[in-house]
Scaffold this active site. Structure first.
Site, PDB file in Angstrom:
ATOM      1  N   CYS A 195     -20.972  -3.668   7.084  1.00  0.00           N
ATOM      2  CA  CYS A 195     -21.177  -4.317   5.834  1.00  0.00           C
ATOM      3  C   CYS A 195     -21.758  -5.814   6.093  1.00  0.00           C
ATOM      4  CB  CYS A 195     -19.651  -4.290   5.096  1.00  0.00           C
ATOM      5  SG  CYS A 195     -19.947  -5.253   3.536  1.00  0.00           S
TER       6      CYS A 195
ATOM      7  N   CYS B 198     -21.359   5.928   8.535  1.00  0.00           N
ATOM      8  CA  CYS B 198     -20.014   6.527   8.512  1.00  0.00           C
ATOM      9  C   CYS B 198     -20.080   7.821   9.485  1.00  0.00           C
ATOM     10  CB  CYS B 198     -19.617   7.082   7.261  1.00  0.00           C
ATOM     11  SG  CYS B 198     -17.953   7.988   7.279  1.00  0.00           S
TER      12      CYS B 198
ATOM     13  N   CYS C 282     -23.093   1.178   4.952  1.00  0.00           N
ATOM     14  CA  CYS C 282     -21.811   1.875   5.050  1.00  0.00           C
ATOM     15  C   CYS C 282     -21.961   3.485   5.137  1.00  0.00           C
ATOM     16  CB  CYS C 282     -20.685   1.533   4.064  1.00  0.00           C
ATOM     17  SG  CYS C 282     -21.132   1.602   2.428  1.00  0.00           S
TER      18      CYS C 282
ATOM     19  N   CYS D 189     -17.136   1.436   8.398  1.00  0.00           N
ATOM     20  CA  CYS D 189     -17.996   1.086   7.342  1.00  0.00           C
ATOM     21  C   CYS D 189     -17.769  -0.356   6.912  1.00  0.00           C
ATOM     22  CB  CYS D 189     -17.403   1.928   6.031  1.00  0.00           C
ATOM     23  SG  CYS D 189     -15.790   1.763   5.641  1.00  0.00           S
TER      24      CYS D 189
ATOM     25  N   CYS E  92     -12.366  11.183   6.557  1.00  0.00           N
ATOM     26  CA  CYS E  92     -12.281   9.853   7.151  1.00  0.00           C
ATOM     27  C   CYS E  92     -11.666   9.883   8.484  1.00  0.00           C
ATOM     28  CB  CYS E  92     -11.708   8.944   6.161  1.00  0.00           C
ATOM     29  SG  CYS E  92     -11.510   7.192   6.766  1.00  0.00           S
TER      30      CYS E  92
ATOM     31  N   ASP F 124       0.825  -1.363   0.018  1.00  0.00           N
ATOM     32  CA  ASP F 124       0.159   0.022  -0.087  1.00  0.00           C
ATOM     33  C   ASP F 124       0.908   1.342  -0.096  1.00  0.00           C
ATOM     34  OD1 ASP F 124       0.845  -0.178   2.700  1.00  0.00           O
ATOM     35  OD2 ASP F 124      -0.965   0.016   3.419  1.00  0.00           O
TER      36      ASP F 124
ATOM     37  N   CYS G  61     -23.216  -5.290  -3.967  1.00  0.00           N
ATOM     38  CA  CYS G  61     -23.770  -4.235  -2.948  1.00  0.00           C
ATOM     39  C   CYS G  61     -25.261  -4.118  -2.717  1.00  0.00           C
ATOM     40  CB  CYS G  61     -22.991  -2.799  -3.031  1.00  0.00           C
ATOM     41  SG  CYS G  61     -21.304  -2.802  -2.489  1.00  0.00           S
TER      42      CYS G  61
ATOM     43  N   CYS H 252     -28.053  -1.806  -0.813  1.00  0.00           N
ATOM     44  CA  CYS H 252     -27.497  -1.585   0.566  1.00  0.00           C
ATOM     45  C   CYS H 252     -26.746  -0.296   1.003  1.00  0.00           C
ATOM     46  CB  CYS H 252     -26.618  -2.546   1.066  1.00  0.00           C
ATOM     47  SG  CYS H 252     -25.968  -2.837   2.645  1.00  0.00           S
TER      48      CYS H 252
END
Length: 307
Positions: free
Chosen positions: A245, A195, A191, A241, A211, A131, A185, A188
């Site tokens: 889920c 949040c 999330c 989030c 965030c 990452d 998804c 739905c």
């Protein structure tokens, strides 16, 4: 004999032996659909103070600029979902940070896989990425059929949800390629509704600068006062989030010993975190992702939560 198929089968088998959750492969090339999305996201300043997100724009979208003559992007998932959750009365920490720093764990596994590929196949040029590199890892994972990018912008799979790390090997080797899966998804909006800071500004669009993970890990300055009362005791990162889920009800505990939670992390109360010394922090959390913010950063976050 189809060498591409033989090599592909070998690579996926080795990835499985190394403990990776899954392995998908795509043809290396320019991510045409991602280019306008990334450009717009940056123009909206959704990266906040994360200036590095604007660096290497072209390389981020084209792995052949990272690894000359690259033919394949191998994407690997490594589960980090813990068997035990930390003390609920404490300050909250993202599950990915419960154990040892995942970068060192992933790096070792990626090197072993690359070494096995070279031993089996021969002189293969390639590099490993995680990452911190300019690679659109979720896009490559989705392109390789490992899941779909959900409304919370995380990669989601029907079988195991989204609590896993993503990493890549980019090689100058032609392989058999996988195909994208479909989005599940549906209607739905769990999330988006959950949040705490409304960082998911639209389905599939996250404003990174809003965030909680950004505020508690990336932002070196003081957290803006307008965010007061919205953090629900998150001290390092945020899992809201993902926790809400529906697909994460299929998450299963990982089997990687190095991701086992630090006992202190599970047992510490708010008072313990508030009173922790630099000496204790350094001694206990030497190889933890918490080192990213240093104790000074955690103390800054705690001070904001306590006010």
């Amino acid at each position: 004999m189809n060498s591409k198929l033989t090599y592909t089968t070998f690579i996926k088998s080795e990835a499985n032996k190394l403990g990776f959750l899954s392995c998908g492969i795509s043809k290396a090339g320019f991510l045409e659909e991602d280019a306008p999305r990334l450009e717009n996201w940056l123009k909206q300043n959704s990266h906040g103070k994360m200036d590095y997100m604007a660096d290497y724009f072209d390389k981020r979208l084209d792995p052949t600029l990272l690894v000359p003559d690259s033919k394949s992007v191998i994407t690997l998932l490594l589960n980090y979902y813990p068997a035990e959750i930390q003390n609920e009365a404490s300050y909250k920490i993202s599950k990915y940070a419960y154990g040892k720093d995942y970068h060192s764990v992933l790096k070792k596994k990626l090197k072993k896989l690359l070494r096995a590929i070279r031993t089996e196949i021969g002189d293969v040029a390639g590099r490993a990425f995680m990452d911190f590199a300019p690679v659109m890892e979720k896009s490559w994972a989705a392109k390789s059929g490992l899941g779909w990018i959900g409304k919370n912008s995380n990669l989601i799979t029907q079988k195991v949800g989204s609590f896993y790390f993503i990493a890549e090997l980019i090689l100058d080797l032609e392989l058999e390629y996988d195909h994208p899966t479909t989005d599940h998804c549906g209607s739905c909006t769990a999330c988006l509704d959950a949040c705490p800071t409304q960082a998911i500004v639209a389905p599939y669009v996250v404003d990174g600068s809003k965030c909680i993970s950004y505020f508690t890990i990336e932002l070196k300055e003081n957290i803006p006062q307008e965010m007061k009362g919205k953090f629900d005791d998150w001290m390092f990162g945020c899992d809201v989030c993902q926790d809400v889920c529906p697909w994460n009800r299929f998450s299963k505990p990982h089997s990687e010993p190095l991701f086992s939670p630090y006992p202190e992390l599970l047992s510490y109360s708010k008072k313990d975190w508030e009173e922790i010394t630099e000496e204790t922090f350094t001694k206990v959390f030497t190889n933890s992702p918490l080192k990213r913010t240093q104790l000074e950063g955690l103390k800054k976050n705690i001070k904001f939560l306590k006010k």
